[in-house]
Design a protein around this motif. Sequence first.
Motif, PDB file in Angstrom:
ATOM      1  N   SER A 190       2.349  15.183   0.444  1.00 24.06           N
ATOM      2  CA  SER A 190       1.503  16.373  -0.105  1.00 24.06           C
ATOM      3  C   SER A 190       2.066  17.595  -0.553  1.00 24.06           C
ATOM      4  O   SER A 190       1.280  18.484  -0.821  1.00 24.06           O
ATOM      5  N   GLU A 200       0.994  18.248  -4.035  1.00 28.24           N
ATOM      6  CA  GLU A 200      -0.174  17.801  -4.359  1.00 28.24           C
ATOM      7  C   GLU A 200      -1.184  18.655  -5.064  1.00 28.24           C
ATOM      8  O   GLU A 200      -1.083  19.857  -4.720  1.00 28.24           O
ATOM      9  N   TYR A 206       0.840  22.731  -1.809  1.00 27.09           N
ATOM     10  CA  TYR A 206      -0.489  22.370  -2.085  1.00 27.09           C
ATOM     11  C   TYR A 206      -1.438  23.265  -2.810  1.00 27.09           C
ATOM     12  O   TYR A 206      -1.520  24.283  -2.722  1.00 27.09           O
ATOM     13  N   SER A 244       0.849  13.213  -3.782  1.00 27.37           N
ATOM     14  CA  SER A 244      -0.338  12.515  -3.560  1.00 27.37           C
ATOM     15  C   SER A 244      -1.517  12.992  -4.568  1.00 27.37           C
ATOM     16  O   SER A 244      -1.571  14.227  -4.600  1.00 27.37           O
ATOM     17  N   TRP A 245      -2.251  12.169  -5.104  1.00 26.94           N
ATOM     18  CA  TRP A 245      -3.343  12.411  -5.945  1.00 26.94           C
ATOM     19  C   TRP A 245      -2.706  13.115  -7.074  1.00 26.94           C
ATOM     20  O   TRP A 245      -3.648  13.777  -7.785  1.00 26.94           O
ATOM     21  N   THR A 246      -1.702  13.368  -7.696  1.00 27.68           N
ATOM     22  CA  THR A 246      -1.311  13.984  -8.828  1.00 27.68           C
ATOM     23  C   THR A 246      -0.729  13.008  -9.678  1.00 27.68           C
ATOM     24  O   THR A 246       0.153  12.269  -9.497  1.00 27.68           O
TER      25      THR A 246
END
Length: 844
Positions: A361, A364, A340, A386-388
């Motif tokens: 994540s 992430e 992360y 996630s969120w990448t």
Amino acid sequence: MKIRFITLIATMICSSNVWGNFTIDQLTYGVSSEENREVYIADCKDTVTSVTIPNTVSMYGKEYSVVGIGENAFANCTSLASINIPNSITTISDYAFYNCSALTELTVPGSVTGIGKEALYGCKSLTTLHIMEGLDSIGQYAFWQCYALKDIYVSPDNPKFCSEDGILYNKDKTALLKHAPARPNTTFTVPASVTRIHECAFEDCKSLTSVILPQNLTYIGCRAFSYCQALAEINIPVNLQEIDDEAFGNCRSLTSLILPESLNKIGNRAFINCSNLHSVQLPANLTRIENSTFSNCVSLTGINFPETISFIGGNAFASCSLTQVTLPSQIETIEEYCFYNCKNLTSVSLPADHEINIGKSAFEGTHIITFYCKGTTPPVAADAFSWTNLQYSALFIPSQSVEAYKATEPWSKFGYVEDIESHATFFDVDTIRYRGENGTATAIFNADSWATEVVVPESVTQNGNLYTVTGIGNNAFESNSMSAIRLPQTITRIGNKAFFYCNSLQSIELPEQLSEIGEEAFYNCQSLQTVTIPESVSEIKYQTFAGCNKLEKVHVPEGLKRIHSNAFAYCSSLTAFDVPAQTDSIGNGVFNACSALNAISVSPQNTKYTSIDGILYNKTSTQLITYPAGQTALSFTLSDKVIRICQDAFFGNTCLQYVYIPNSVQEIGSRAFNSCVSLDSVRLPESLTEIPDYTFYKCQSLRSIQIPAAVKRIGTAAFYNCQNLASIRCEAINPPVIDLLTFNFVPTDIPIYVPQESINRYKEAEYWSTFSNYQGIQTGICNMNSSKEITFNQGLLHNPNGLSIQIFDTSGRLIYQGSETTIHLSEKGIYLIHYQQKTIKVSF
């Protein structure tokens, strides 16, 4: 009164032999043995500054020996500076002096045999500790956060413990228990006899810069060197077997580690927050890396995993500066948040076939450019990124597994999928990412989306290899804030959506060698004013310039062959367009809602298309393709040569009020009159069998419509939001097929004129049943008398009283309904005017 409380019953002792607590002076006592007349210290007033514990106390005429200090007895007595413990005390229980932050010195008498866990936790002013001969056990974290502790003295007669130079050991010095954190020494050599370093042994020794460990050391305990922030150098001996949890946590000066082959366990958070640690060598036989082991080691740029590693714990490398990671062949589990926020991590490689589980994540917040999965089966990794944003990242996989990966998240989110045997490479130069192969490169992403000016170079170099930049990839500069971009002459292709929603882009010079511009390449570039398309471009693709509402002029090449659907839709500043001689295909809706476009011209040499009065037709004028939205005429009559009105033909014209369609027209395309907001009436041909989807969508001024008898179907939203429709005349005996949206937002109580014999059919038909006011079509002439109320002269009908009238042609078609005082009949012929139960006939 205290944060921590003991669990004994808190009732006062009474004359019977029931155990309970009682208070004398500042101390509260609890009875531990009524039979032996023994009590312990249970509590103390918070404000006490000095205490002398008595050997005995009397209560209710009985004398009790004080034998212990109970749990939390002096906890949070933050003003307590000194205490005298008598020889009657045998135990100091857990948390006994918890957070006695003013206590400076403590002597543990010879009668005390045990000190409980965290007994002196938070005694931040304690400088000196004396341990007498009787002590034989010390609980975990007994001296935790005793930051000022400088000296520990142990009686030579103690059989369990000893001290040397103020440092606490077990008796035979095989275990180092506590190095006082306030000792001024900067270096320390652990005696050769020591095999174990206990928990918190060197914690907070802020002066230590170097520690030499003995070769026989096998164990380093939990938090043993935690917060030794100056510790820059430590040798890890060859026989070490275990480093426990957080052993070197927050050693911010530690720079490198070579861990021996004997090491088989590294605990959770063992090196967490070692912010200067840049090099770690892991032992060859290590099988696990536990949770947060190297978390926040922000200087750690690389790690070589032994092939034996099968498990990497959660947050193990979170917020490190790793750039590349190659996972070992035995890896089975990568726990959540493992890598992360490793913002510099650009490349990851997973081994070939065996089951791999990647936690939530795990990657992430990384900067993944390339991800290599050598296995044919996609690893389980549903939320690993996630969120990448993976839109501009490349996934390299076996060629036979492409479909399996594309069908599985998160692998399906990668923008580029490459054969693992491919020679393609992905890399960043300055702020632009490229895909390179065989000496050429395509710009695929710009990381600096807020830059106002962008220059794409003619060539780039990666790992010593030179690549000529020949392409702009799909979505490469999507939603960038640039006002200008310079492209090299080497560019031959601009991909789909390459400059999609670049709202500030004002100008772009397209290279002369450019041969392809992708779909929606300049979609919604709202500041773009002029474009010159190079001669090498043969087609303008779907929505290439759609939404460029400031685009005034487009120079197209003479060799342009095809213009695809919606290519210039909503270019509201475009005033004219010239169709070149070689153009042989023009798609639907090319000029939809181009509200300033008043003329389309066509080269006389073009064999497919022609222009009449600025209106685009096919060469034989049998198909009306585009009636420019910027034409300002109020009415338009189609030639009887026209047999087809193409899709989107009149889309978005805001001036037309009336359109006459001759009976020669057999087909009207979908959306033909979509958003013609001023259209008041239209005459539909008798041969029409279908009114397609969205034909009169949002024609908000349309007051009446006459549907010919041959119509079998009226499509979805054909009259959607025609809110001012006052009547519908449908001549079909059988109700045409409609759907829920056909007349959506049309008032349901307006008159619906249908054949008299078909009223019930319409009332029962699906969706027609929503209308409530059905009336039979009136035929014939009710009264042939002349009229005083209505007069007629050379095509002008005068209705001075504003009577409600209907006008029909001789075939019975309703061509007007309303109450205007002056009505213009544009076509010569015979008309029937019906009003107030009267019908008159006029002709001119």
